[in-house]
Design a protein around this motif. Structure first.
Motif, PDB file in Angstrom:
ATOM      1  N   ILE A 121      -1.644   6.859  -1.192  1.00 51.27           N
ATOM      2  CA  ILE A 121      -3.263   6.242  -1.295  1.00 51.27           C
ATOM      3  C   ILE A 121      -3.126   4.876  -1.895  1.00 51.27           C
ATOM      4  O   ILE A 121      -4.086   4.096  -1.241  1.00 51.27           O
ATOM      5  CB  ILE A 121      -3.756   7.213  -2.333  1.00 51.27           C
ATOM      6  CG1 ILE A 121      -3.848   8.782  -1.991  1.00 51.27           C
ATOM      7  CG2 ILE A 121      -5.213   6.653  -2.580  1.00 51.27           C
ATOM      8  CD1 ILE A 121      -4.341   9.474  -2.838  1.00 51.27           C
ATOM      9  N   VAL A 122      -2.320   4.440  -2.764  1.00 53.81           N
ATOM     10  CA  VAL A 122      -2.381   3.183  -3.100  1.00 53.81           C
ATOM     11  C   VAL A 122      -2.102   2.147  -2.070  1.00 53.81           C
ATOM     12  O   VAL A 122      -2.527   1.055  -1.840  1.00 53.81           O
ATOM     13  CB  VAL A 122      -1.337   2.847  -4.221  1.00 53.81           C
ATOM     14  CG1 VAL A 122      -1.005   1.408  -4.693  1.00 53.81           C
ATOM     15  CG2 VAL A 122      -1.789   3.671  -5.467  1.00 53.81           C
ATOM     16  N   ARG A 123      -0.963   2.346  -1.248  1.00 52.67           N
ATOM     17  CA  ARG A 123      -0.776   1.761  -0.178  1.00 52.67           C
ATOM     18  C   ARG A 123      -1.735   1.545   0.859  1.00 52.67           C
ATOM     19  O   ARG A 123      -2.149   0.200   1.385  1.00 52.67           O
ATOM     20  CB  ARG A 123       0.321   2.484   0.681  1.00 52.67           C
ATOM     21  CG  ARG A 123       1.036   1.384   1.727  1.00 52.67           C
ATOM     22  CD  ARG A 123       2.324   2.091   2.385  1.00 52.67           C
ATOM     23  NE  ARG A 123       3.229   2.606   1.343  1.00 52.67           N
ATOM     24  CZ  ARG A 123       3.540   3.878   1.225  1.00 52.67           C
ATOM     25  NH1 ARG A 123       2.962   4.957   1.906  1.00 52.67           N
ATOM     26  NH2 ARG A 123       4.497   4.052   0.225  1.00 52.67           N
ATOM     27  N   ALA A 124      -2.703   2.584   1.080  1.00 55.76           N
ATOM     28  CA  ALA A 124      -3.594   2.566   2.376  1.00 55.76           C
ATOM     29  C   ALA A 124      -5.020   1.762   1.658  1.00 55.76           C
ATOM     30  O   ALA A 124      -5.282   1.043   2.555  1.00 55.76           O
ATOM     31  CB  ALA A 124      -3.936   4.079   2.533  1.00 55.76           C
ATOM     32  N   GLN A 125      -5.335   1.969   0.363  1.00 54.96           N
ATOM     33  CA  GLN A 125      -6.376   1.444  -0.366  1.00 54.96           C
ATOM     34  C   GLN A 125      -6.171   0.170  -0.620  1.00 54.96           C
ATOM     35  O   GLN A 125      -6.986  -0.733  -0.720  1.00 54.96           O
ATOM     36  CB  GLN A 125      -6.886   2.488  -1.250  1.00 54.96           C
ATOM     37  CG  GLN A 125      -7.340   4.047  -0.874  1.00 54.96           C
ATOM     38  CD  GLN A 125      -8.664   3.866   0.130  1.00 54.96           C
ATOM     39  OE1 GLN A 125      -9.331   3.125  -0.267  1.00 54.96           O
ATOM     40  NE2 GLN A 125      -8.748   4.948   0.919  1.00 54.96           N
ATOM     41  N   TRP A 126      -5.066  -0.257  -1.344  1.00 55.02           N
ATOM     42  CA  TRP A 126      -5.114  -1.430  -1.912  1.00 55.02           C
ATOM     43  C   TRP A 126      -4.067  -2.427  -1.305  1.00 55.02           C
ATOM     44  O   TRP A 126      -3.683  -3.412  -1.743  1.00 55.02           O
ATOM     45  CB  TRP A 126      -4.419  -1.230  -3.551  1.00 55.02           C
ATOM     46  CG  TRP A 126      -5.719  -0.895  -4.288  1.00 55.02           C
ATOM     47  CD1 TRP A 126      -6.360  -1.888  -5.156  1.00 55.02           C
ATOM     48  CD2 TRP A 126      -6.086   0.321  -4.902  1.00 55.02           C
ATOM     49  NE1 TRP A 126      -7.283  -1.285  -5.809  1.00 55.02           N
ATOM     50  CE2 TRP A 126      -7.185   0.333  -5.777  1.00 55.02           C
ATOM     51  CE3 TRP A 126      -5.795   1.596  -4.379  1.00 55.02           C
ATOM     52  CZ2 TRP A 126      -7.828   1.353  -6.224  1.00 55.02           C
ATOM     53  CZ3 TRP A 126      -6.361   2.699  -5.056  1.00 55.02           C
ATOM     54  CH2 TRP A 126      -7.619   2.380  -6.023  1.00 55.02           C
ATOM     55  N   ARG A 127      -3.333  -1.782  -0.071  1.00 56.29           N
ATOM     56  CA  ARG A 127      -2.221  -2.376   0.538  1.00 56.29           C
ATOM     57  C   ARG A 127      -1.375  -3.035  -0.090  1.00 56.29           C
ATOM     58  O   ARG A 127      -0.791  -3.973  -0.269  1.00 56.29           O
ATOM     59  CB  ARG A 127      -2.928  -3.610   1.326  1.00 56.29           C
ATOM     60  CG  ARG A 127      -3.804  -3.161   2.584  1.00 56.29           C
ATOM     61  CD  ARG A 127      -4.665  -4.442   3.270  1.00 56.29           C
ATOM     62  NE  ARG A 127      -5.471  -4.125   4.203  1.00 56.29           N
ATOM     63  CZ  ARG A 127      -6.740  -3.526   4.009  1.00 56.29           C
ATOM     64  NH1 ARG A 127      -7.278  -3.960   2.616  1.00 56.29           N
ATOM     65  NH2 ARG A 127      -7.360  -3.496   5.049  1.00 56.29           N
ATOM     66  N   LEU A 128      -0.716  -2.253  -1.112  1.00 52.61           N
ATOM     67  CA  LEU A 128       0.057  -2.299  -2.407  1.00 52.61           C
ATOM     68  C   LEU A 128       1.250  -1.542  -2.020  1.00 52.61           C
ATOM     69  O   LEU A 128       1.142  -0.223  -2.200  1.00 52.61           O
ATOM     70  CB  LEU A 128      -0.554  -2.477  -3.528  1.00 52.61           C
ATOM     71  CG  LEU A 128       0.381  -2.644  -4.912  1.00 52.61           C
ATOM     72  CD1 LEU A 128       0.988  -4.062  -4.838  1.00 52.61           C
ATOM     73  CD2 LEU A 128      -0.460  -2.352  -5.997  1.00 52.61           C
ATOM     74  N   GLU A 129       2.532  -2.007  -1.639  1.00 48.83           N
ATOM     75  CA  GLU A 129       3.810  -0.993  -1.905  1.00 48.83           C
ATOM     76  C   GLU A 129       4.212  -1.042  -3.367  1.00 48.83           C
ATOM     77  O   GLU A 129       4.646  -2.149  -4.053  1.00 48.83           O
ATOM     78  CB  GLU A 129       4.742  -1.814  -0.958  1.00 48.83           C
ATOM     79  CG  GLU A 129       4.523  -1.673   0.445  1.00 48.83           C
ATOM     80  CD  GLU A 129       4.623  -0.317   0.874  1.00 48.83           C
ATOM     81  OE1 GLU A 129       5.273   0.695   0.282  1.00 48.83           O
ATOM     82  OE2 GLU A 129       4.151  -0.050   2.094  1.00 48.83           O
ATOM     83  N   ALA A 130       4.308   0.031  -3.907  1.00 49.99           N
ATOM     84  CA  ALA A 130       4.441   0.039  -5.227  1.00 49.99           C
ATOM     85  C   ALA A 130       5.411   1.133  -5.521  1.00 49.99           C
ATOM     86  O   ALA A 130       5.256   2.431  -4.995  1.00 49.99           O
ATOM     87  CB  ALA A 130       3.220   0.191  -6.238  1.00 49.99           C
ATOM     88  N   ASP A 131       6.114   1.179  -6.710  1.00 52.77           N
ATOM     89  CA  ASP A 131       6.833   2.206  -7.214  1.00 52.77           C
ATOM     90  C   ASP A 131       6.192   2.693  -8.248  1.00 52.77           C
ATOM     91  O   ASP A 131       5.770   1.711  -9.327  1.00 52.77           O
ATOM     92  CB  ASP A 131       8.355   1.894  -7.680  1.00 52.77           C
ATOM     93  CG  ASP A 131       9.160   1.234  -6.458  1.00 52.77           C
ATOM     94  OD1 ASP A 131       9.178   1.828  -5.529  1.00 52.77           O
ATOM     95  OD2 ASP A 131       9.943   0.331  -6.712  1.00 52.77           O
ATOM     96  N   LEU A 132       6.075   4.178  -8.373  1.00 48.69           N
ATOM     97  CA  LEU A 132       5.208   4.721  -9.397  1.00 48.69           C
ATOM     98  C   LEU A 132       6.111   5.238 -10.600  1.00 48.69           C
ATOM     99  O   LEU A 132       6.629   6.438  -9.942  1.00 48.69           O
ATOM    100  CB  LEU A 132       4.134   5.550  -8.794  1.00 48.69           C
ATOM    101  CG  LEU A 132       3.287   5.090  -7.820  1.00 48.69           C
ATOM    102  CD1 LEU A 132       2.174   5.972  -7.212  1.00 48.69           C
ATOM    103  CD2 LEU A 132       2.385   3.779  -8.351  1.00 48.69           C
ATOM    104  N   THR A 133       5.680   5.176 -11.803  1.00 47.79           N
ATOM    105  CA  THR A 133       6.344   6.207 -12.927  1.00 47.79           C
ATOM    106  C   THR A 133       5.344   6.823 -13.644  1.00 47.79           C
ATOM    107  O   THR A 133       4.374   6.100 -14.166  1.00 47.79           O
ATOM    108  CB  THR A 133       7.099   5.116 -13.720  1.00 47.79           C
ATOM    109  OG1 THR A 133       8.051   4.328 -12.766  1.00 47.79           O
ATOM    110  CG2 THR A 133       7.879   5.890 -14.993  1.00 47.79           C
ATOM    111  N   PRO A 134       5.401   8.130 -13.666  1.00 50.27           N
ATOM    112  CA  PRO A 134       4.544   8.692 -14.439  1.00 50.27           C
ATOM    113  C   PRO A 134       4.294   8.594 -15.978  1.00 50.27           C
ATOM    114  O   PRO A 134       5.193   8.357 -16.358  1.00 50.27           O
ATOM    115  CB  PRO A 134       4.830  10.232 -14.413  1.00 50.27           C
ATOM    116  CG  PRO A 134       5.717  10.346 -13.084  1.00 50.27           C
ATOM    117  CD  PRO A 134       6.457   8.986 -13.200  1.00 50.27           C
TER     118      PRO A 134
END
Length: 1016
Positions: free
Chosen positions: A35-48
């Motif tokens: 979702i972050v990639r699609a909506q914000w065009r951001l490749e991110a690693d996510l940590t809870p």
């Protein structure tokens, strides 16, 4: 519980009571990343990240944090989210010095938040600005400075949101204390532990009842409502973390303004070492920014109790809702229980009184713990009149009562007598066996006999009543009309119609039965002779009051009591008004007032230890005692090698002062005997003594002797050294810790060589052997240039750097060089001398040398003004060219007697041997500590001349200056006096009285271990 002011009618936003269950989102990490990639065009690693009702992830791009992805619980509306964003922006604008986590805008026109289709249905997702530095999460210790900053953040937030309004504030949250009673009723049934459930519901009901009395008077406004340790971000400042940022605006709503503060301080209570009194710095800070009304002061602690109750029941409920899958909620169960336990560990009435006294706020009648009739009967309003009561022992003559004094300043507690558990009884027996018909220990005055050594928390020393002993059996009479009621543990309790409760602890023979109605003067039984009878006079509505209470809470407890002394005919003690109660009863306020007086009369440069020092008025051996009876272990006082309050020294000086005290030019025996004994302790050819007042004067005179003996003016010293405050001793002092301008302001006749510090100096480890030849070469160079030095001066043990031994052979080589050029070797033994190293009486013995001139002080008089210069007869004779010399108090009869008493004690009490034995044990324990705590870079020293050096990095040896100061402050809280030393102020100055025993050494190390484990 009933009568909540909250409700659901007309609520536009979320309504906790209408929403039912509120499980947190549980989206898979991969789905959120997509979702972050699609909506914000951001490749991110996510940590809870943890959250009780939402779902949060830390997003990193290229390894660097770029924001926090928040998936909002679907129960919350877009209008509420807008209110949160606007509230954050409002605070950021009003308090630009704070960092505020606002919602970031997306790239290419992506909105601040999106509603995305997810596997759990539509979810509102935002990326919120990441603030670095970390939060205060966890159970580590929070210093008063950190707690104070929490109060400041709450104050700034409250001021910023005071006039903020938005439809999104119209919501009913389970965290809003306006509905705390309903939340507990609604959720408590889910708590699995019946015992805990009952404690929570009972405490919440009582707190709500107190809150209801002031609820209508409490201002309401927009609040953050979750400004807790988890939601403030810290800016690291050289090892010390202070919060300066706010995150998580998910609970923004409209509530009581004071709730902002109450919720913040509640979050302090689960941290290591925290207790109710720990939150006072935050309350003070909030009040200084945004003054609290009397009604709000009365509401604070009921709100804290309710917050604890809601946390406990809500946490258990959330864990059940999430089926055990919410690790954040599950991890908080015991933390939340500790908050509740601490909130209820002191009665609300007591904490309210403490807070009112702390702020100087006078509470209204509706805040009184008594009923209105009781308050009128006792007449403790502005008039503060005495209750209309008669005598408890009608036939007792007040003139025949001995008032015992076991306070810190009482003579009866001299020489450690206060440590005898029988002292109270012995003093009373001596009085009643003698002239007195009765003996009494007074109300409110802290009792040193109730204190103890090696206490990490303050003992209960403040009496809420009086203790009485009678020489003969005494008939007790009711001081007023009332009813006898049953007391716990067989106590006699009388509920007086005057709105007071009279309690007796002790042996009362033939008391009236519970339920008996008594009139003024009616018999209450017989007080036994020779037995302690404790008497308390309390307001009728007060909770059970201990006979002795801790000083931190004394203001609150004493506000529930009245002095019973007048019942025995003793003078009436007027209770202080709330506005001046702190000054009247609070030891901390008394100490602060004394500091203010000191600052007005003493020159500002005459500093004192600590920003908020306790008031110390007594010492015994290695212990110092505050006026509240708190005992501190003294680990820095190398001025008093015998320890404090030494009886033989005190007796000797007192006896001499009664006979004669004058200057040393008169002919009397003590000065001769002391000079002979001091000279006999020095090796040949040191056989001649000059007596002075202090170490600074001893060093100054040693320099003058060297200049006179050689006819020269240049002196060589070492960097990072401190020798004193006189012109001469200051000239050769190069410590920038004592004088930041030292290196730039030395006179041209002073020449400094590198500090011979093998740990952090220019030459380290084995290379430290280079210090001596380099210093010798400097001396030789001065001689070759036509400026041969008169002297080389150095401490014989590098004390200012933290008790570091000089490299082997250092003094031998440097002394040889200065003598070769015709100069003298001066040994500064002000700190290292007099057996402190344990294995040697003089520090120079450790180096295997004999100096030409020795400067002595500190230990010589055990705090009495006495110093000395020891040299040879030949060198001393050359000083005659400077005229005559004498010192008014150095070598006076009293000073000489003090010096003799010190030498006697060294011999009789084996203090040098004790320094070796206990010092060795202490060093071994500190070295073991260093293996477990990386902040410790090294343990220096010998005997009881030690230093614990703190570093941030073991490779670079970056000094941990701020951490060292914070550790010392934390040690003081736990009962230990310790101060930093060294040019970087990163070494614990471990130079206690030489009478230090193993138990005290272990208490110090164990407490330091606790500080380094829990934080500072």
């Amino acid at each position: 519980m009933h009568g909540s002011s909250g409700g659901t009618s007309g609520t536009a936003g979320f309504d906790f009571f209408g929403a039912g269950e509120l499980p947190a989102p549980h989206l898979p990490v991969a789905e959120v990343a997509q979702i972050v990639r699609a909506q914000w065009r951001l490749e991110a690693d996510l940590t809870p990240l943890g959250s009780q009702q939402d779902q949060n992830f830390l997003a990193r791009a290229g390894g660097e944090p770029v924001g926090v992805v928040k998936i909002t619980n679907p129960a919350f509306t877009s209008v509420e989210l807008e209110a949160q964003e606007l509230a954050a922006a409002r605070i950021a604008a009003a308090a630009p010095e704070l960092r505020i986590a606002t919602t970031t805008t997306g790239a290419h026109g992506v909105p601040r938040s999106v509603v995305a289709a997810t596997s759990e249905g539509p979810r509102s997702i935002r990326i919120i600005q990441f603030l670095d530095g970390g939060t205060l999460s966890g159970d580590g210790y929070l210093s008063p400075a950190v707690v104070r900053r929490l109060g400041e953040l709450a104050g700034h937030t409250s001021l910023a949101l005071a006039d903020f309004d938005h439809p999104g504030l119209d919501r009913v949250l389970q965290w809003d204390p306006q509905v705390a009673d309903r939340v507990v009723d609604f959720v408590a049934r889910h708590h699995p532990d019946a015992s805990r459930r009952r404690q929570v519901t009972d405490a919440a009901a009582a707190a709500w009842a107190r809150l209801a009395a002031v609820a209508s008077e409490l201002p309401r406004q927009a609040v953050h409502l979750d400004l807790t340790d988890d939601n403030v971000v810290c800016a690291p400042d050289r090892g010390v973390r202070l919060p300066d940022g706010l995150i998580d605006f998910g609970d923004v709503t409209r509530s009581w303004a004071v709730a902002e503060l109450a919720i913040s301080i509640s979050s302090v209570l689960h941290h290591a070492g925290a207790e109710p009194a720990s939150v006072l710095p935050a309350i003070r800070a909030f009040h200084d920014l945004r003054p609290l009304s009397p009604d709000e002061v009365a509401a604070i602690w009921p709100l804290v109790v309710l917050r604890g109750a809601v946390l406990v029941v809500s946490g258990e409920h959330q864990v059940q809702l999430d089926g055990g899958g919410n690790a954040y909620a599950a991890s908080g169960i015991e933390r939340e229980w500790r908050i509740f336990e601490q909130a209820t560990s002191v009665p609300t009435e007591v904490m309210t009184g403490v807070i009112a006294a702390q702020l100087g706020v006078e509470l209204h009648a509706r805040h009184d713990t008594r009923g209105a009739d009781e308050a009128r009967a006792v007449e403790l309003g502005d008039g503060r009149s005495r209750p209309p009561l008669g005598r408890l022992v009608p036939d007792l003559d007040a003139a025949a009562i001995e008032r015992l004094d076991v306070s810190v300043t009482g003579d009866a507690v001299d020489a450690g007598a206060w440590l005898d558990p029988r002292l109270d009884e012995d003093l009373a027996r001596a009085a009643t066996d003698g002239w007195a018909d009765a003996a009494v220990l007074p109300w409110r005055t802290p009792r040193l006999t109730a204190s103890r050594i090696h206490a990490a928390a303050s003992p209960a020393t403040v009496p809420t009543g009086i203790d009485a002993w009678f020489a003969e059996p005494q008939q007790l009479a009711a001081p007023g009309d009332g009813d006898v009621v049953a007391g716990a543990d067989g106590r006699l309790v009388v509920a007086l119609d005057a709105g007071l409760r009279l309690e007796f602890d002790g042996e009362v023979q033939d008391p009236p039965a519970p339920g008996t109605r008594v009139g003024a003067g009616d018999g209450l039984g017989i007080a036994a002779s020779g037995a302690r009878l404790r008497i308390r006079l309390l307001h009728a509505g007060a909770p059970p009051v201990p006979h002795l209470v801790r000083p931190e809470y004394a203001d609150g407890w004493l506000a529930l009591t009245v002095d019973p002394g007048p019942l025995l005919g003793l003078g009436w003690t007027e209770p202080a008004a709330a506005s001046d109660a702190a000054a009247a009863t609070s030891p901390a306020a008394d100490a602060a007032a004394l500091v203010a007086r000191r600052d007005r009369s003493l020159a500002e440069v005459q500093e004192h230890y600590y920003d908020a020092p306790p008031r110390i008025e007594r010492g015994w051996r290695e212990h110092l005692v505050g006026t509240d009876g708190r005992v501190f272990l003294d680990m820095v006082n190398n001025v008093t090698p015998l320890g404090h309050g030494h009886p033989k020294l005190a007796d000797a000086v007192s006896r001499q002062l009664r006979r004669l005290n004058t200057n040393s030019r008169f002919n009397y025996g003590a000065v001769v005997e002391f000079s002979e004994r001091l000279a006999s302790l020095a090796p040949d050819p040191l056989d001649t003594v000059f007596l002075v007042n202090s170490g600074s004067e001893a060093v100054d005179l040693a320099l003058r002797v060297a200049l006179a003996a050689t006819g020269r003016r240049d002196v060589v010293g070492v960097l990072e050294a401190y020798h004193g405050w006189t012109y001469g001793s200051d000239a050769v002092s190069t410590s920038i810790a004592d004088n930041p301008n030292a290196l730039a302001t030395r006179p041209d006749w002073v020449h400094a060589v590198d500090a011979p510090n093998p740990f952090r100096g220019v030459h380290r480890g084995a290379d430290a052997a280079r210090y001596a030849p380099e210093a010798a070469a400097r001396i030789q160079g001065l001689a070759a240039s036509g400026r041969p030095p008169a002297a080389f001066i150095a401490e014989t043990f590098f004390g200012n750097a933290g008790g570091i031994p000089l490299p082997d052979g250092y003094l031998a080589e440097v002394y040889a060089a200065v003598r070769e050029s015709g100069g003298l070797a001066i040994a500064d033994e002000v700190q290292a001398g007099y057996g402190r190293l344990g294995h040697w009486f003089w520090g120079f013995e450790q180096q295997g040398v004999v100096p030409d001139v020795v400067a002595v002080a500190k230990a010589a008089g055990n705090g009495y003004p006495l110093g000395a210069v020891i040299t040879s007869r030949e060198i001393a004779a050359r000083f005659r060219s400077q005229g005559y010399f004498f010192s008014s108090t150095g070598g006076s009869p009293a000073s000489s007697v003090a010096g003799l008493a010190v030498l006697d004690a060294f011999r009789d009490e084996r203090l040098q041997e004790n320094a070796a034995e206990v010092g060795g044990h202490l060093r071994r324990r500190l070295e073991e500590l260093a293996t477990r705590h990386p902040l410790i870079g090294a343990v220096h020293g010998l005997g009881l001349y030690l230093g614990v050096e703190f570093v941030r990095d073991h490779a670079t040896l970056e000094p941990a200056t701020e951490e060292t100061a914070a550790v010392c402050d934390r040690l003081l809280e736990l009962g230990i006096v310790m101060q930093p030393t060294g040019d970087h102020q990163n070494v614990l100055k471990t130079k206690p009285p030489l009478c230090l025993d193993r138990a005290s050494a272990d208490f110090f190390v164990d407490t330091l271990d606790r500080v380094l484990t829990e934080g500072w």
